[in-house]
Design a protein around this motif. Structure first.
Motif, short mmCIF file in Angstrom:
data_model
loop_
_atom_site.label_atom_id
_atom_site.label_comp_id
_atom_site.label_asym_id
_atom_site.label_seq_id
_atom_site.Cartn_x
_atom_site.Cartn_y
_atom_site.Cartn_z
N ALA A 36 49.54 48.58 55.88
CA ALA A 36 48.67 47.56 54.85
C ALA A 36 48.10 47.96 53.75
O ALA A 36 47.99 49.60 53.56
CB ALA A 36 48.43 46.54 55.44
N ARG A 37 48.58 47.37 52.10
CA ARG A 37 48.50 47.51 51.19
C ARG A 37 47.81 45.73 50.47
O ARG A 37 48.87 45.52 51.19
CB ARG A 37 49.03 48.79 50.23
CG ARG A 37 50.46 48.33 50.16
CD ARG A 37 51.15 49.30 49.48
NE ARG A 37 52.96 48.66 49.71
CZ ARG A 37 53.52 48.38 50.31
NH1 ARG A 37 53.53 48.80 51.67
NH2 ARG A 37 54.76 48.55 50.15
N ILE A 38 46.74 46.68 49.67
CA ILE A 38 46.86 45.21 48.64
C ILE A 38 47.66 45.38 47.49
O ILE A 38 47.67 46.68 46.92
CB ILE A 38 45.16 45.30 48.58
CG1 ILE A 38 44.36 45.30 49.36
CG2 ILE A 38 45.23 44.30 47.55
CD1 ILE A 38 44.76 43.58 50.33
N VAL A 39 48.49 44.64 47.21
CA VAL A 39 49.19 44.52 45.69
C VAL A 39 48.46 43.56 45.24
O VAL A 39 48.88 42.21 45.12
CB VAL A 39 50.53 44.19 46.02
CG1 VAL A 39 51.49 44.60 44.46
CG2 VAL A 39 50.88 45.47 46.74
N PRO A 40 47.84 44.11 43.49
CA PRO A 40 47.37 42.65 42.91
C PRO A 40 48.57 42.04 42.63
O PRO A 40 49.96 42.57 41.91
CB PRO A 40 46.02 42.79 41.83
CG PRO A 40 46.80 44.26 41.89
CD PRO A 40 47.40 44.92 43.02
N TYR A 41 48.30 40.53 41.34
CA TYR A 41 49.33 39.71 40.94
C TYR A 41 48.86 39.14 40.72
O TYR A 41 48.11 38.82 40.66
CB TYR A 41 50.58 39.10 41.70
CG TYR A 41 50.77 38.49 42.71
CD1 TYR A 41 50.69 37.18 42.31
CD2 TYR A 41 49.64 38.01 43.95
CE1 TYR A 41 50.85 36.66 43.18
CE2 TYR A 41 49.30 37.41 44.57
CZ TYR A 41 49.50 36.39 44.35
OH TYR A 41 49.78 34.95 45.12
N ARG A 42 50.35 37.95 39.18
CA ARG A 42 48.94 36.85 38.25
C ARG A 42 49.87 36.15 39.26
O ARG A 42 51.27 36.07 39.23
CB ARG A 42 49.45 37.73 36.76
CG ARG A 42 48.55 38.24 36.56
CD ARG A 42 47.19 37.77 35.66
NE ARG A 42 46.50 38.76 35.18
CZ ARG A 42 44.91 38.93 35.18
NH1 ARG A 42 45.05 38.07 36.34
NH2 ARG A 42 44.63 39.88 35.07
N ASP A 43 49.70 35.16 38.87
CA ASP A 43 50.34 33.94 39.60
C ASP A 43 49.88 32.88 38.48
O ASP A 43 49.10 32.26 38.39
CB ASP A 43 49.83 33.31 41.06
CG ASP A 43 50.75 32.26 41.42
OD1 ASP A 43 51.67 32.29 40.67
OD2 ASP A 43 50.66 31.81 42.74
N VAL A 98 43.96 48.98 55.12
CA VAL A 98 44.13 48.95 54.33
C VAL A 98 44.13 49.71 53.13
O VAL A 98 43.04 50.20 52.10
CB VAL A 98 43.96 47.13 54.11
CG1 VAL A 98 44.88 46.80 52.38
CG2 VAL A 98 44.02 45.98 54.89
N GLN A 99 45.48 50.35 52.43
CA GLN A 99 45.26 50.71 50.96
C GLN A 99 45.40 49.84 49.93
O GLN A 99 46.08 48.82 50.00
CB GLN A 99 46.40 51.07 50.85
CG GLN A 99 46.55 52.62 51.75
CD GLN A 99 47.46 53.88 51.48
OE1 GLN A 99 48.91 52.70 50.76
NE2 GLN A 99 47.73 55.24 52.18
N ARG A 100 44.81 50.43 48.65
CA ARG A 100 44.34 49.13 47.38
C ARG A 100 45.16 50.40 46.41
O ARG A 100 44.99 51.22 46.03
CB ARG A 100 43.25 48.83 47.76
CG ARG A 100 42.94 48.08 46.43
CD ARG A 100 41.69 47.81 45.54
NE ARG A 100 41.81 46.70 45.26
CZ ARG A 100 41.12 45.59 45.29
NH1 ARG A 100 40.12 45.75 46.33
NH2 ARG A 100 40.54 44.84 44.39
N ASP A 101 46.94 49.21 46.45
CA ASP A 101 46.70 49.84 45.06
C ASP A 101 47.08 49.02 43.80
O ASP A 101 46.08 48.07 43.82
CB ASP A 101 48.97 48.95 44.58
CG ASP A 101 49.70 49.73 46.10
OD1 ASP A 101 49.55 50.91 46.43
OD2 ASP A 101 50.54 48.93 46.21
N ARG A 102 46.94 49.58 42.22
CA ARG A 102 45.93 49.22 41.17
C ARG A 102 47.31 49.33 40.18
O ARG A 102 48.16 49.90 39.89
CB ARG A 102 45.10 50.09 40.83
CG ARG A 102 44.42 50.96 41.54
CD ARG A 102 42.53 49.87 41.26
NE ARG A 102 41.72 50.01 42.87
CZ ARG A 102 40.90 49.27 42.40
NH1 ARG A 102 40.92 47.78 41.23
NH2 ARG A 102 39.81 48.78 42.76
#
Length: 102
Positions: A36-43, A98-102
Motif C-alpha cells: 500500500a502507498r499514500i498518494v496526496p491529492y487536492r480536492d 505503507v509507502q509514502r509518495d511525494r
C-alpha cells in the motif's frame, strides 16, 4: 374461415426444464498482506485548501488497485486495516507497511 387454434406456451412453460447447474461453493481465499502507498491529492470539494490523501492498495487477489480514503495528507490515517477484495469478496487483505509518495 379456418379455425385452427394453436396453443403457445408462455415464457417457455412446459418446454424447458428449470434445472440450474450445480455450482461449487466459492473458494475461501483467506487473508493476505498487500502493498500500500499514500498518494496526496487536492480536492476542490473542500474549501479549506488542504491536501488530502488516498491509500492505494495493490490487491493480492484480483491484480487491481483498491483506493481508500486516508484523511489529510499532512497526517494520513495508515493504521492497520483489513478490507475485502471487491472482485473476489472471499479474499481479505491487510497492509502491514505503507509507502509514502511525494
Amino acid at each position: 374461415m379456418n379455425s385452427n387454434t394453436t396453443v403457445l406456451p408462455l415464457f417457455g412453460e412446459d418446454t424447458e426444464q428449470d434445472e440450474a447447474p450445480i455450482q461449487a461453493p466459492p473458494v475461501r481465499l483467506g487473508m493476505a498482506a498487500a502493498a500500500a502507498r499514500i498518494v496526496p491529492y487536492r480536492d476542490t470539494q473542500f474549501e479549506d485548501g488542504k491536501a488530502r490523501a488516498l491509500l492505494v492498495v495493490d490487491c493480492p487477489f484480483c491484480d487491481h488497485q483498491h483506493v481508500h480514503s486516508a484523511g489529510l495528507a499532512e497526517a494520513p490515517r495508515v493504521c492497520l486495516r483489513r478490507s475485502r477484495c471487491i472482485g473476489r469478496p472471499t479474499g481479505t487483505y491487510y497492509f502491514p507497511a505503507v509507502q509514502r509518495d511525494r
